[in-house]
Design a protein around this motif. Structure first.
Motif, PDB file in Angstrom:
ATOM      1  N   PRO A 149      -9.334  23.843 -71.978  1.00 50.94           N
ATOM      2  CA  PRO A 149      -8.854  24.145 -73.056  1.00 50.94           C
ATOM      3  C   PRO A 149      -9.110  23.012 -73.808  1.00 50.94           C
ATOM      4  O   PRO A 149      -9.227  21.895 -73.773  1.00 50.94           O
ATOM      5  CB  PRO A 149      -7.117  23.836 -72.678  1.00 50.94           C
ATOM      6  CG  PRO A 149      -7.156  24.583 -71.139  1.00 50.94           C
ATOM      7  CD  PRO A 149      -8.500  23.963 -70.761  1.00 50.94           C
ATOM      8  N   HIS A 150      -9.473  23.360 -75.329  1.00 50.51           N
ATOM      9  CA  HIS A 150     -10.156  22.500 -76.292  1.00 50.51           C
ATOM     10  C   HIS A 150      -9.430  21.194 -76.406  1.00 50.51           C
ATOM     11  O   HIS A 150      -9.875  20.039 -76.555  1.00 50.51           O
ATOM     12  CB  HIS A 150     -10.254  23.069 -77.502  1.00 50.51           C
ATOM     13  CG  HIS A 150     -11.027  22.481 -78.514  1.00 50.51           C
ATOM     14  ND1 HIS A 150     -10.770  21.456 -79.355  1.00 50.51           N
ATOM     15  CD2 HIS A 150     -12.469  23.042 -78.858  1.00 50.51           C
ATOM     16  CE1 HIS A 150     -11.922  21.034 -80.191  1.00 50.51           C
ATOM     17  NE2 HIS A 150     -12.716  22.018 -79.926  1.00 50.51           N
ATOM     18  N   THR A 168     -17.843  30.883 -75.687  1.00 47.90           N
ATOM     19  CA  THR A 168     -17.925  29.794 -74.965  1.00 47.90           C
ATOM     20  C   THR A 168     -18.598  28.684 -75.780  1.00 47.90           C
ATOM     21  O   THR A 168     -19.899  28.837 -76.059  1.00 47.90           O
ATOM     22  CB  THR A 168     -18.398  29.772 -73.679  1.00 47.90           C
ATOM     23  OG1 THR A 168     -17.490  30.696 -72.845  1.00 47.90           O
ATOM     24  CG2 THR A 168     -18.173  28.644 -72.814  1.00 47.90           C
ATOM     25  N   ARG A 213     -18.964  21.612 -73.692  1.00 49.67           N
ATOM     26  CA  ARG A 213     -18.582  20.062 -74.220  1.00 49.67           C
ATOM     27  C   ARG A 213     -19.749  19.433 -74.173  1.00 49.67           C
ATOM     28  O   ARG A 213     -20.558  19.436 -73.179  1.00 49.67           O
ATOM     29  CB  ARG A 213     -17.340  19.858 -73.437  1.00 49.67           C
ATOM     30  CG  ARG A 213     -15.853  20.231 -73.785  1.00 49.67           C
ATOM     31  CD  ARG A 213     -14.987  19.526 -72.891  1.00 49.67           C
ATOM     32  NE  ARG A 213     -13.604  20.277 -73.324  1.00 49.67           N
ATOM     33  CZ  ARG A 213     -12.604  19.313 -73.439  1.00 49.67           C
ATOM     34  NH1 ARG A 213     -12.793  18.138 -73.222  1.00 49.67           N
ATOM     35  NH2 ARG A 213     -11.322  19.991 -73.753  1.00 49.67           N
ATOM     36  N   LYS A 255     -14.428  15.970 -76.675  1.00 46.23           N
ATOM     37  CA  LYS A 255     -13.548  17.048 -76.793  1.00 46.23           C
ATOM     38  C   LYS A 255     -14.170  17.996 -78.211  1.00 46.23           C
ATOM     39  O   LYS A 255     -13.406  18.196 -79.114  1.00 46.23           O
ATOM     40  CB  LYS A 255     -11.939  16.527 -77.409  1.00 46.23           C
ATOM     41  CG  LYS A 255     -11.238  16.015 -76.137  1.00 46.23           C
ATOM     42  CD  LYS A 255     -10.038  15.228 -76.568  1.00 46.23           C
ATOM     43  CE  LYS A 255      -9.087  16.282 -76.889  1.00 46.23           C
ATOM     44  NZ  LYS A 255      -7.773  15.542 -77.173  1.00 46.23           N
ATOM     45  N   ASP A 274     -14.694  24.237 -75.376  1.00 46.65           N
ATOM     46  CA  ASP A 274     -13.768  24.596 -74.570  1.00 46.65           C
ATOM     47  C   ASP A 274     -14.276  25.177 -73.002  1.00 46.65           C
ATOM     48  O   ASP A 274     -13.749  25.934 -72.257  1.00 46.65           O
ATOM     49  CB  ASP A 274     -13.248  26.011 -75.302  1.00 46.65           C
ATOM     50  CG  ASP A 274     -14.185  27.071 -75.665  1.00 46.65           C
ATOM     51  OD1 ASP A 274     -15.093  26.930 -75.267  1.00 46.65           O
ATOM     52  OD2 ASP A 274     -14.026  28.037 -76.434  1.00 46.65           O
TER      53      ASP A 274
END
Length: 292
Positions: free
Chosen positions: A202-203, A6, A9, A233, A236
């Protein structure tokens, strides 16, 4: 997903929501669009309505107005709202309920306090979010998904300190039941003091979180109620915690960008100016129906 896989962000901005008025003078806090956060493809608007304290006989709400080209998502926290539209649809939502309206090719609708709330007075509070439709779906017939509170899945974090209401997407292994035209997450977290967790995002998704009760922490930065956390961004998952001594409520919104041109004005959102002009012409010609 394991912790080693993981990537959290980073926080791009921590901005205040803007206090303004809409409809028939309804007081709202606007998470976006504002001067700090203009848009968040595929989302167009995020409003926190109220809390509004009505006196008996007051009926401030959202009188008849048109929409075309996108979806409105109303999630009620307190009170009752009554919906009517130009195609004869009518519905009532209560605390915890969600109404997901696909305006598509266009309609005229109203959203007003429930008749009992108008008669007796009381409190009204909720959220409205606008979700853009891809070009291929803007001409679809209007459609509704009414989801009662009891039908919205709930999930609990492994440590038992966070509960999620899963309107759309997935949290703590539980999936929501709403069918969406664009992949999104719509999650309401209630975090007890000491709660801390990561939520997979989601990325490719744009993502933000809005604190509406208490105080939460994002990447170590504190955000009181009325603050919007905009995430970069570059990972994830997002990290959310509550290091205060009172519960916190956070709405997490994330979605796959459409990446399409946007032409918007007032209640219409299309892809080109010509389509926007046509929407106004169709409305004036009564092609979206009428509602007294």
């Amino acid at each position: 997903m394991t912790q080693t896989e993981t990537k959290i962000r980073s926080l791009q901005d921590l901005a205040p929501a803007l206090r303004t008025k809409e409809g028939g003078g309804v007081s709202i806090q606007r998470a976006f669009p504002t001067t700090r956060i203009e848009d968040l493809d595929p989302f167009l608007l995020f409003d926190h309505m109220g809390p509004l304290n009505y006196k008996p006989g007051e009926s401030t709400g959202f009188p008849p107005h048109p929409h075309r080209g996108f979806e409105t998502v109303t999630y009620l926290l307190q009170g009752v709202m009554e919906h009517k539209d130009s195609f004869g649809n009518h519905g009532v939502i209560e605390p915890g309920d969600v109404q997901w309206m696909t305006a598509g090719s266009g309609l005229v609708h109203s959203e007003m306090p429930g008749s009992e709330l108008i008669r007796k007075g009381g409190t009204l509070e909720g959220f409205q979010i606008w979700v853009n439709l891809p070009k291929r779906d803007k001409s679809k017939a209007p459609h509704y998904q009414d989801i009662k509170a009891a039908s919205i899945p709930r999930a609990t974090s492994p440590d038992g300190l966070t509960e999620a209401r899963v309107v759309a997407g997935e949290a703590f292994g539980v999936k929501g039941g709403v069918q969406t035209h664009t992949p999104i997450l719509y999650l309401h977290f209630t975090i007890a003091p000491g709660g801390e967790f990561t939520q997979a995002v989601p990325h490719s998704y744009n993502a933000l979180a809005y604190v509406f009760r208490g105080e939460a922490q994002f990447n170590g930065r504190s955000a009181p109620a009325g603050r919007v956390a905009l995430f970069a961004k570059d990972g994830d998952a997002v990290s959310i915690a509550n290091h205060s001594d009172a519960p916190a409520d956070v709405l997490l919104l994330a979605g796959e960008p459409l990446g399409e041109p946007v032409a918007r004005y007032g209640p219409f959102v299309m892809n080109t100016k010509d389509e926007l002009y046509q929407a106004f012409e169709d409305f004036r010609a009564g092609k979206m129906g009428e509602l007294d």
